[in-house]
Design an enzyme around this catalytic site. Structure first.
Site: not given
Ligand code: DAK
Length: 260
Positions: A67, A111, A114, A134
């Site tokens: 997300a 997400g 998921e 998460e």
């Molecule tokens: N959201 C927003 N931006 C993101 C992002 C994300 N999840 N993942 C990556 N980006 C953005 C980064 O901020 C960066 O943007 P700039 O700095 O260039 O502006 C760009 O994408 C490139 O990312 P990185 O520089 O970090 O790239 P790397 O290759 O170094 O790393 C990575 C890739 C995938 C390992 C890393 O980006 C990362 O760890 N990303 C976050 C992964 C994460 O934590 N995902 C879980 C998010 S929480 C719900 C349903 C679902 C959910 C919630 C509620 N309901 C139905 C109620 C779900 C929640 C989640 O998914």
């Protein structure tokens, strides 16, 4: 002519509908627009009689990095509770009655993982990376991760992944049963389209009943699931394709299914 979307791309390949996430700068982070458009595209393909199977993918580098953290970081409890944050688009994935195949190359995190698990099967590229990180953000999965991951890989592996938020590679995902096949990343989409075309050649009513029956295994006791499956197989004897499929076998020829 496919409708123009902002955060996804769609196209058709004969009886296969293809949907691609398309927010490359944000690594296909899922936001409201993307989930709403995904829902619209899924329902459109589901309602289209010329489509038998749907394939969902991202780019070769990333399926979806979860997300959109930037979009949700300042939300309060009241914001997410009152808007039932993010839920409507996701629920659409569960309503789709035709087979849906996820093709994961690159990251499928949070997400993203998921969404992939909500599909009927996952074909992975060797560069695929799965995880539910998460907990590292101070939340837990919100779209079924705590439910579908244990069902897919067993409690021990699921708790490990959910507690630590660690990312696993395609080989480990294959070993623990999260994905159905692993191939070189550059071949994953083509393989999935081939598999989808083969599945789409089978009678659609039977495919839909197959999907409904398998999903029962997750949502009801075994006795209910078995009864449901039995009634579905009985019902298929009312279809033209059952007559054609069995006649073709007996007559040693290829069946000509008409999806009715
Ligand atoms: N959201 C927003 N931006 C993101 C992002 C994300 N999840 N993942 C990556 N980006 C953005 C980064 O901020 C960066 O943007 P700039 O700095 O260039 O502006 C760009 O994408 C490139 O990312 P990185 O520089 O970090 O790239 P790397 O290759 O170094 O790393 C990575 C890739 C995938 C390992 C890393 O980006 C990362 O760890 N990303 C976050 C992964 C994460 O934590 N995902 C879980 C998010 S929480 C719900 C349903 C679902 C959910 C919630 C509620 N309901 C139905 C109620 C779900 C929640 C989640 O998914």
């Amino acid at each position: 002519m496919q409708p123009a979307y902002e955060a996804i791309l769609t196209e058709t390949r004969e009886r296969v509908g293809l949907i691609r996430f398309n927010r490359p700068k944000q690594l296909n982070a899922l936001n409201d627009t993307m989930m709403r458009e995904l829902g619209e595209a899924l329902l459109a393909f589901d309602a289209d009689d010329s489509i038998g199977v749907i394939v969902l993918t991202g780019s070769e580098k990333v399926f979806a990095a979860g997300a959109d953290i930037v979009g949700m970081k300042d939300f309060s409890f009241t914001d997410v509770y009152r808007s039932d944050y993010f839920t409507r688009g996701w629920l659409t994935l569960r309503q789709v009655r035709k087979p849906v195949i996820a093709v994961v190359t690159g990251y499928a995190l949070g997400g993203g993982c998921e969404v992939a698990m909500m599909c009927d099967m996952i074909i992975a590229g060797e560069n695929a990376r799965f995880g539910q990180p998460e907990i590292k953000l101070g939340i837990i999965p919100g779209a079924g991760g705590t439910q579908r991951l244990p069902l897919a890989v067993g409690k021990a592996k699921a708790m490990d992944l959910l507690y630590t938020g660690r990312t696993i590679d395609a080989q480990e995902a294959d070993r623990i049963g999260l994905v159905s096949r692993v191939v070189p990343a550059a071949q994953a989409l083509d393989l999935a389209l081939e598999v989808a075309a083969e599945i789409a050649s089978f009678p659609l009513p039977a495919l839909m009943m197959l999907k409904e029956s398998v999903n029962r295994a997750y949502e009801s006791p075994l006795s209910e699931g078995l009864l449901f499956e039995r009634r579905m197989v009985h019902a298929l004897f009312a279809t033209e394709d059952q007559k054609e499929g069995m006649a073709a076998f007996v007559e040693k020829r290829k069946p000509g299914f008409r999806h009715r």
